[in-house]
Each structure stands twice: as C-alpha cells, then as structure tokens.
Design an enzyme around this catalytic site. Sequence first.
Site, PDB file in Angstrom:
ATOM      1  N   GLY A  42       0.534  -1.165   0.059  1.00  0.00           N
ATOM      2  CA  GLY A  42      -0.009   0.150  -0.072  1.00  0.00           C
ATOM      3  C   GLY A  42       1.098   1.149   0.127  1.00  0.00           C
ATOM      4  O   GLY A  42       2.123   1.305  -0.161  1.00  0.00           O
ATOM      5  N   ASN A  43       0.208   2.277   0.151  1.00  0.00           N
ATOM      6  CA  ASN A  43       0.985   3.825   0.033  1.00  0.00           C
ATOM      7  C   ASN A  43       1.362   3.856   1.413  1.00  0.00           C
ATOM      8  O   ASN A  43       1.097   4.283   2.368  1.00  0.00           O
ATOM      9  CB  ASN A  43      -0.214   4.896   0.031  1.00  0.00           C
ATOM     10  CG  ASN A  43       0.446   6.153   0.092  1.00  0.00           C
ATOM     11  OD1 ASN A  43       1.356   6.550  -0.352  1.00  0.00           O
ATOM     12  ND2 ASN A  43      -0.315   6.843   0.772  1.00  0.00           N
ATOM     13  N   GLU A  44       2.781   3.776   1.205  1.00  0.00           N
ATOM     14  CA  GLU A  44       3.803   3.990   2.549  1.00  0.00           C
ATOM     15  C   GLU A  44       3.199   3.564   3.858  1.00  0.00           C
ATOM     16  O   GLU A  44       3.520   4.054   5.034  1.00  0.00           O
ATOM     17  CB  GLU A  44       3.654   5.687   2.690  1.00  0.00           C
ATOM     18  CG  GLU A  44       4.203   6.540   1.667  1.00  0.00           C
ATOM     19  CD  GLU A  44       3.771   7.957   1.738  1.00  0.00           C
ATOM     20  OE1 GLU A  44       3.515   8.304   2.877  1.00  0.00           O
ATOM     21  OE2 GLU A  44       4.043   8.674   0.597  1.00  0.00           O
ATOM     22  N   GLN A  45       2.848   2.283   3.713  1.00  0.00           N
ATOM     23  CA  GLN A  45       2.183   1.503   5.155  1.00  0.00           C
ATOM     24  C   GLN A  45       2.089   0.023   4.735  1.00  0.00           C
ATOM     25  O   GLN A  45       2.194  -0.357   3.367  1.00  0.00           O
ATOM     26  CB  GLN A  45       1.117   2.181   5.650  1.00  0.00           C
ATOM     27  CG  GLN A  45      -0.055   1.906   4.494  1.00  0.00           C
ATOM     28  CD  GLN A  45      -1.049   3.008   5.046  1.00  0.00           C
ATOM     29  OE1 GLN A  45      -1.769   2.797   6.056  1.00  0.00           O
ATOM     30  NE2 GLN A  45      -1.450   3.934   4.281  1.00  0.00           N
TER      31      GLN A  45
END
Lengths: 232, 262
Positions: free
Chosen positions: A200-203
């Site tokens: 996912g986005n930065e996580q």
Amino acid sequence: EHLHTQHLSIPPGARVQYSFPELFFYKPNLWWPNGMGEQSLYNITIATDVEGFGESDMWDHLFGFRKIESYIDSATGGRLFKVNGQPIFIRGGNWILSDGLLRLSKKRYETDIKFHAAMNFNMMRCWGGGLAERPEFYHYCDVNGLLVWQEFWITGDVDGRGDPISNPNGPLDHDLFLLCARDTIKLLRNHASLALWVGGNEQIPPDDINAALKLDLRLHPSFGNDNGNGRV
Amino acid sequence: MAEIGKIVLNSGWLAARSTDIELTGEQLTTTHPPSGPSSPWMNAVVPGTVLGTLVENKVVPDPFYGLENKEIVDIADSGREHYTFWFFTKFECKLAVNQHVDLNFRAINYSAEVYLNGHKRDLGRGMFRRHSIDVTDILSPEGQNLLAVIVYPPDHPGRIPPKGGQGGDHEIGKDVAAQYVEGWDWMTPIRDRNTGIWDEVSLSITGPVKIIDPHLVSSFFDGYKRAYLHTTLELENRSGWVAECSLKIQVTTEVENSICLV
C-alpha cells in the site's frame, strides 16, 4: 528449441493446470530498463488444437527475459534495485492515472509513458490510492523500458488515521480485497516492466491481508538463489 | 460463423440513468430495447465512467476545466441512484457447433447485473477484478444479441467534508476501490466516484478447450548465458467428452519489419 507441442487428454468439464517442459535459450536478448540497453521482447504464442474440432484457443504475449532484484540497504534504509545483475540508479516518478474520468486510451498511455521515458525516467510508481494499472499501461512500459512499482489499494483511508478517523482495519471485506489482488496479479504478472508489488501507500496492509499477499507473491523454491548449478 | 479469438465491445453503447428507466433488464434485452440515443438514452463511453459519459454528452461540464467540478452534483448529495446507470449495446455473434463464448468485463466499479437476451447474471463487487461469464447457452440463435448492464456505484461513496481533505470522510476505503475519488491533495473529488464499466468489455470465442491465465517465468544460469522459459497455464474442457488436445508453445522474435525468427 523454441517450439514445443504436447499432447493432453482433458476429462469432460475439467479444469486442469499444466506446465510445459522448460524451453532452453542460449544467450537470449535481455530486456533492459530505459537507459541501460534494448527492451528486447519475444512473442510467446500458446495455442491448443482439439481432435475433431481444430484450433480451440490461442493466446499471445510479449515477454522480456530479465531478472529484477531489490532489497533494503542496511546502511541507508533505501531500497536498491538490480536488473540482470546490474545495479540501477532509479529515476522514478509517481503515477496515479492518466485521467480522473478513466479515459484511459491506448493512445494516451502510449504518449504519456513515452514522455516519461523521454524524461529519462526508468521507473513509475503506481500509487496505492489509485489504480492497479491496465495491461495497455504495462505494454507501453514494457516497450519503453519503464520499471513499474505497483501498489495495492491501501492508504490513509484505511489505517485509522486522518480527520475524521478512517476505518483502522483496511477495507471491510478482506476476502474481496484478496480476490481482487489475486486477479490483478494474474492480469499483470507476465509484463517485463513489472518490478515490485507493494502492499500500500507508505504503509503495511492489515496483518491478514499482508500475510496472504506475501504468501501468494513469495518466490517459488525453484527460483531461489544459486544452488550450486550456476543458477542466477 | 464466429472466428476463434477476442471481439472487443467498445462501440455502440447507450446509457441512461436507472431512475429514468422503468423497464426491467429482461424487457430491455427482449421486447423493449432502446432504439437509439434519444432521451433518456445517450451515447455511452465504454470503457469509461458514468461521469465520463455525462461529460461526453455535455450533460455536465468537464470537471477538469476551471472550477467546473463544483457545478456537478456529488454522489453524497444526489444519492447513489443518481449515478446508477444502465448501459446497453447489441452485438452479432453466431457460433459454430462446439464453439463457446465468454462475455468478459475487465473491470467494473463497483457492482453490476448483466442481462443478455432476457437472462440475468450477477457480477460481484470489487473494482479490480475481471468477470467472465459463459454465455454460450443464452446467445440468440439468430445471431443478434441484446446486452444490458446496470452498474451500481461503490457501496460507501462517502461525503466530502467542507474543507475537503485527504480521502474525504474515508468511507470509500470500506470498499475495494480506488481511494483518491473522495479527493486528495492533488485531486478534486470525483462526483460519481468513478462508477462505470471502466475497462474493456469483450467476447472471447473458443472451441471446446479454453486457455486460462498463462504464467511465464524465466530463469538464468551461467551469468545469463543459459536461460529457461517456464510456462504454466490452466485449461478448461467445456465439452461433454474427453478432449484430445495438442498444446503448442512457440517463441518468436521480430528480426525486421514482420520478419520473425522462430
């Protein structure tokens, strides 16, 4: 060497999995990212003929021989990439989609991706809040040598942050998320440009989704490191 | 007769807001098909979104010019039914004996019901999945087929807070869908949340045996001098007898314009 025919008997109504004997290539033309060499692509055609019927189905795809590796550098914490054993300095851009109304024409993909290549980029990151990009996007990345970092659909919308607070445990239906993820992988997995799947986005996705994705996307044991027979 | 292969259905589509249509899917695809792009039907953009169709028909302004996005009603204010649309098209397909045909949707946002010649099929939820329906048995024997699809927006389209913000109220994150559509720091909210048949629709015609999702992988030895291509695929026999097949793989490379080396 590069043409193989196999006879099969398939029971009525059955769905079977089949693996061809591996095909040997001596010094194939390798696929390289933009700026490192040619984007050599081979046309793979698979066809099946049925006795008493004739041609039953046909499938083809452009395929690039390449090996992409990446790992986290312990000194910097950054992710380093190698393509065909050669380290590559990533010059990347963030990509969401070419149009918010999803007017995703081949012509537009061709133009936009060629433009990124002309900017001397060698990687595009498909952000997790946007799309799993389409085969046409990947085709032009294959042709133009743009590596693709493809994220799944996890952002601050689903991690308990934000104002108002978002749902902390990802999308409500985890099984549906994984169904979509698995189908997306099957849709895109043969593209030479596909370099990295990211949760996912930065996580990191919720634990169960993350564990399932890691399991599904693990390297097959046959494709591990050198086991004494010269395998790269 | 149909040739083995893929036919893309990307033209001749019509669309209409579901609340403007009193007919059922069965009626639309049997006795009462729309005759053309006259109100409430309009030419549809497929693949595309409901908003894309409305923009194309100049029903709403293009949201990416000036502040025109503000002129378009948001799904939170209009309700989901405002962006629930019927899509309709016709296609010719006449099969030979032992041929089969699948109707394929490469992606729909967010769920849909499909009607073909009066027969209903449900498509599941989820924006990022392919749907493939074997429609061999419901094709019209005359060859002219009527297809209607009602497409529903995401289950949780959410509401955009007055000050906007990253992902609006985050409701869209409850669905398996693109999350930027409630607005982000780089994007205005998408009023229909990208509802629509947003990727390719096609027919795939096969014989008794169908090839499914081949997987190609290469491995390398001796410093990339030796390479192997590994290929795995699935095969489905749709006939009622044992299919004796020859399965062939061929690798070619284009040496020069249209001259290939096997």
